[in-house]
Design a protein around this motif. Structure first.
Motif, PDB file in Angstrom:
ATOM      1  N   ALA A  17      -1.563  -8.804  16.900  1.00  0.00           N
ATOM      2  CA  ALA A  17      -1.528 -10.171  17.422  1.00  0.00           C
ATOM      3  C   ALA A  17      -0.100 -10.687  17.508  1.00  0.00           C
ATOM      4  N   THR A  18       0.701 -10.374  16.527  1.00  0.00           N
ATOM      5  CA  THR A  18       2.100 -10.799  16.531  1.00  0.00           C
ATOM      6  C   THR A  18       2.851 -10.152  17.686  1.00  0.00           C
ATOM      7  N   GLN A  19       2.607  -8.862  17.912  1.00  0.00           N
ATOM      8  CA  GLN A  19       3.270  -8.169  19.017  1.00  0.00           C
ATOM      9  C   GLN A  19       2.824  -8.759  20.356  1.00  0.00           C
ATOM     10  N   ALA A  20       1.544  -9.068  20.491  1.00  0.00           N
ATOM     11  CA  ALA A  20       1.039  -9.661  21.729  1.00  0.00           C
ATOM     12  C   ALA A  20       1.672 -11.029  21.966  1.00  0.00           C
ATOM     13  N   LYS A  21       1.840 -11.787  20.905  1.00  0.00           N
ATOM     14  CA  LYS A  21       2.487 -13.100  21.013  1.00  0.00           C
ATOM     15  C   LYS A  21       3.925 -12.944  21.495  1.00  0.00           C
ATOM     16  N   HIS A  46      -4.788 -13.108  23.938  1.00  0.00           N
ATOM     17  CA  HIS A  46      -6.019 -13.803  23.580  1.00  0.00           C
ATOM     18  C   HIS A  46      -6.961 -12.882  22.807  1.00  0.00           C
ATOM     19  N   ASP A  47      -7.145 -11.666  23.304  1.00  0.00           N
ATOM     20  CA  ASP A  47      -8.051 -10.716  22.659  1.00  0.00           C
ATOM     21  C   ASP A  47      -7.571 -10.338  21.257  1.00  0.00           C
ATOM     22  N   ALA A  48      -6.271 -10.136  21.123  1.00  0.00           N
ATOM     23  CA  ALA A  48      -5.715  -9.771  19.816  1.00  0.00           C
ATOM     24  C   ALA A  48      -5.907 -10.892  18.804  1.00  0.00           C
ATOM     25  N   HIS A  49      -5.675 -12.121  19.225  1.00  0.00           N
ATOM     26  CA  HIS A  49      -5.832 -13.250  18.304  1.00  0.00           C
ATOM     27  C   HIS A  49      -7.304 -13.534  18.007  1.00  0.00           C
ATOM     28  N   ALA A  50      -8.176 -13.326  18.985  1.00  0.00           N
ATOM     29  CA  ALA A  50      -9.608 -13.503  18.744  1.00  0.00           C
ATOM     30  C   ALA A  50     -10.106 -12.486  17.713  1.00  0.00           C
ATOM     31  N   ALA A  51      -9.650 -11.248  17.833  1.00  0.00           N
ATOM     32  CA  ALA A  51     -10.041 -10.212  16.871  1.00  0.00           C
ATOM     33  C   ALA A  51      -9.508 -10.543  15.474  1.00  0.00           C
TER      34      ALA A  51
END
Length: 64
Positions: A17-21, A46-51
């Motif tokens: 999620a941090t990398q996606a951000k 969005h998907d990474a943070h939802a997970a």
């Protein structure tokens, strides 16, 4: 899943999620270059943070 497995899973999801951000942030700084990737990068973020949020909720419910 035991407590150690949950913690390991949370660490992996948090890193993803941090990398996606950061990818989304980097893309925003480069605009308008790469504008075609906005939806793809935003969806991945969005998907990474939802997970991550789902895993945190599961961990809290499990008392981890």
């Amino acid at each position: 899943m035991d407590a150690d497995e949950l913690k390991t899973q949370l660490k992996k999801l948090n890193a993803k999620a941090t990398q996606a951000k950061m990818d989304l942030h980097d893309l925003s700084e480069e605009l308008p270059t790469g504008w075609e990737k906005i939806l793809e990068v935003a969806q991945r973020c969005h998907d990474a943070h939802a997970a991550l949020m789902a895993a945190r909720k599961a961990a809290a419910a499990a008392g981890a």
